[in-house]
Design a protein around this motif. Structure first.
Motif, mmCIF file in Angstrom:
data_model
loop_
_atom_site.group_PDB
_atom_site.id
_atom_site.type_symbol
_atom_site.label_atom_id
_atom_site.label_comp_id
_atom_site.label_asym_id
_atom_site.label_seq_id
_atom_site.Cartn_x
_atom_site.Cartn_y
_atom_site.Cartn_z
ATOM 1 N N VAL A 141 12.936 6.428 39.237
ATOM 2 C CA VAL A 141 11.686 5.783 38.794
ATOM 3 C C VAL A 141 11.939 4.377 38.274
ATOM 4 N N SER A 142 13.026 4.209 37.521
ATOM 5 C CA SER A 142 13.243 2.881 36.905
ATOM 6 C C SER A 142 13.658 1.843 37.944
ATOM 7 N N ASN A 143 14.137 2.286 39.113
ATOM 8 C CA ASN A 143 14.513 1.317 40.156
ATOM 9 C C ASN A 143 13.425 1.140 41.210
ATOM 10 N N ALA A 144 12.242 1.709 40.978
ATOM 11 C CA ALA A 144 11.185 1.657 42.000
ATOM 12 C C ALA A 144 10.110 0.653 41.604
ATOM 13 N N VAL B 165 8.823 5.955 31.882
ATOM 14 C CA VAL B 165 10.120 5.524 32.432
ATOM 15 C C VAL B 165 9.916 4.298 33.318
ATOM 16 N N ALA B 166 8.853 4.338 34.131
ATOM 17 C CA ALA B 166 8.567 3.197 35.021
ATOM 18 C C ALA B 166 8.290 1.927 34.217
ATOM 19 N N ALA B 167 7.749 2.122 33.019
ATOM 20 C CA ALA B 167 7.430 0.955 32.166
ATOM 21 C C ALA B 167 8.663 0.467 31.408
ATOM 22 N N GLY B 168 9.809 1.120 31.691
ATOM 23 C CA GLY B 168 11.054 0.677 31.051
ATOM 24 C C GLY B 168 11.253 1.235 29.663
ATOM 25 N N GLU B 169 10.439 2.235 29.305
ATOM 26 C CA GLU B 169 10.581 2.817 27.967
ATOM 27 C C GLU B 169 11.514 4.024 28.014
ATOM 28 N N ASP B 170 12.098 4.315 26.855
ATOM 29 C CA ASP B 170 12.959 5.496 26.765
ATOM 30 C C ASP B 170 12.060 6.703 26.537
ATOM 31 N N ALA B 171 11.681 7.361 27.635
ATOM 32 C CA ALA B 171 10.692 8.449 27.536
ATOM 33 C C ALA B 171 11.196 9.555 26.614
ATOM 34 N N ASP B 172 12.532 9.701 26.556
ATOM 35 C CA ASP B 172 13.057 10.780 25.699
ATOM 36 C C ASP B 172 12.857 10.455 24.223
ATOM 37 N N ALA B 173 12.680 9.174 23.929
ATOM 38 C CA ALA B 173 12.512 8.799 22.508
ATOM 39 C C ALA B 173 11.075 9.023 22.057
ATOM 40 N N ALA C 50 13.762 16.202 29.999
ATOM 41 C CA ALA C 50 14.619 15.552 28.994
ATOM 42 C C ALA C 50 16.011 15.291 29.552
ATOM 43 N N GLY C 51 16.396 14.033 29.506
ATOM 44 C CA GLY C 51 17.761 13.700 29.919
ATOM 45 C C GLY C 51 18.008 13.822 31.408
ATOM 46 N N ASN C 52 16.922 13.960 32.224
ATOM 47 C CA ASN C 52 17.118 14.074 33.674
ATOM 48 C C ASN C 52 17.424 12.689 34.250
#
Ligand code: F1P
Length: 343
Positions: free
Chosen positions: A35-38, A165-173, A26-28
């Protein structure tokens, strides 16, 4: 629930291990940034951890380019690795010390010097932990038992988090906070079915079927039965079963089908065909995927968005445990095996 072995305690401890790894993630921001830039991922592991790599790679392929390799193949068949440049290397290892995984990670670092190592492990201070630029630790995943259970489920959730995260989603949500309680519920439901099927000694053959990200889960289910029961067990992509493997189906066979929540009609027809062959069927899926599938036994997974494959793990972990006990074997001391393979 039976509390006489370390292994059953660890199976029942997976809700806490899932909660703990989610708290780590969470929040890392480092994980999210990497991940989001890969765009290209290479996942590597051995045994259960290789099967985790298969599932993680399938999920990451939904939004990026990803491939999974057994640790040894990285340096034994290097020329057969996909000819792509890799942005993120994801070694997966409960111990963080399996020789092939450590060696593969170092080899991949040499091949892709600009890649980030995002290691997933249950062991702080281990070689994989130290080799990682951005480590993900499953703090409650470490086990005394030899076979991987809560370590598997907790590292699987970490992979699901990365894929979001890789899919551009807010995993924390994502509604992760209900996952540990869903895991508790599934453990109770699975325990009833697994203890019944584990004691049915006329069932001698165990087949596990899964498609897409569920294929890695089916392979892990097979490995759990192999390791704990020393019995006959196989795993296939679901519809591949008709192309030869179904020749073994009979009234001494249990076929477990993990329903992916897509192509429900095809899966319903497959289960009906398997029933016609005389095998006992166990179907695992959400209410919507179960639909009109007519399995002899059903495990209903709570409907979540996205679902977590960790909720499909307890049934086969417990099935392996109860069949081992029924067979007079010690699931804590599986034949020929050790917690870590090093050489
Ligand atoms: C993976 C592994 C397990 C297997 C046995 C030996 O170790 O091969 O899959 O069941 O426990 O270790 P690790 O690299 O995940 O620590």
């Amino acid at each position: 629930m039976n509390e006489t072995h370390v292994t059953i305690d660890e199976i029942n401890g997976q809700p806490e291990a899932i909660e703990a790894v989610l708290e780590e993630l969470a929040g890392n921001e480092d994980v999210a940034t990497v991940v989001s830039n890969a765009s290209t991922f290479c996942l590597v592991g051995c045994g259960t951890s290789y099967f985790l790599s298969l599932t993680g790679s399938a999920l990451l392929n939904e939004s990026a380019v990803s491939f999974a390799v057994p640790g040894s193949e990285v340096f034994i068949a290097q020329d057969q690795l996909p000819s792509v440049s890799v942005d993120v290397i994801i070694p997966i290892s409960r111990s963080g010390e399996s020789t092939e995984t450590v060696r593969a990670t170092e080899h991949l670092q040499g091949m892709y010097p600009d890649a980030t190592v995002l290691g997933i492990t249950c062991t702080a201070g281990s070689s994989i932990h130290e080799l990682s630029d951005v480590p993900i630790l499953s703090p409650a995943g470490a086990e005394e038992g030899v076979v991987m259970t809560k370590s598997y489920s907790s590292m699987l959730v970490a992979l699901e988090y990365l894929a979001l995260v890789a899919a551009g989603e807010d995993a924390d949500a994502t509604a992760w906070d209900s996952l540990p309680s869903d895991s508790e519920r599934i453990l109770e439901a699975a325990d009833v079915v697994a203890s019944e099927l584990g004691s049915q000694t006329d069932i001698e053959k165990f087949v596990f079927l899964g498609s897409g990200e569920y294929y890695g889960l089916a392979m892990e289910a097979m490995l759990k039965l192999e390791e704990m029961t020393l019995g006959w067990t196989k795993a296939y992509h679901s519809l591949e079963f008709r192309h030869g493997p179904q020749s073994i189906a009979d009234d001494n066979t249990l076929v477990t089908v993990f329903l992916p929540g897509r192509n429900t009609g095809m899966h319903a027809n497959l289960v009906a065909d398997i029933t016609e062959l005389g095998a006992t069927t166990l179907v695992v899926g959400t209410e919507s995927s179960l639909g009109d599938v007519t399995g002899d036994y059903k495990i209903e997974i709570p409907d979540r968005n996205p679902t977590s494959l960790s909720l499909s793990a307890p049934i086969f972990q417990l099935l392996g445990y109860y069949r081992a006990v029924e067979s007079g074997l010690d699931p804590d001391e599986p034949k020929n095996l050790s917690q870590v393979v090093t050489f």
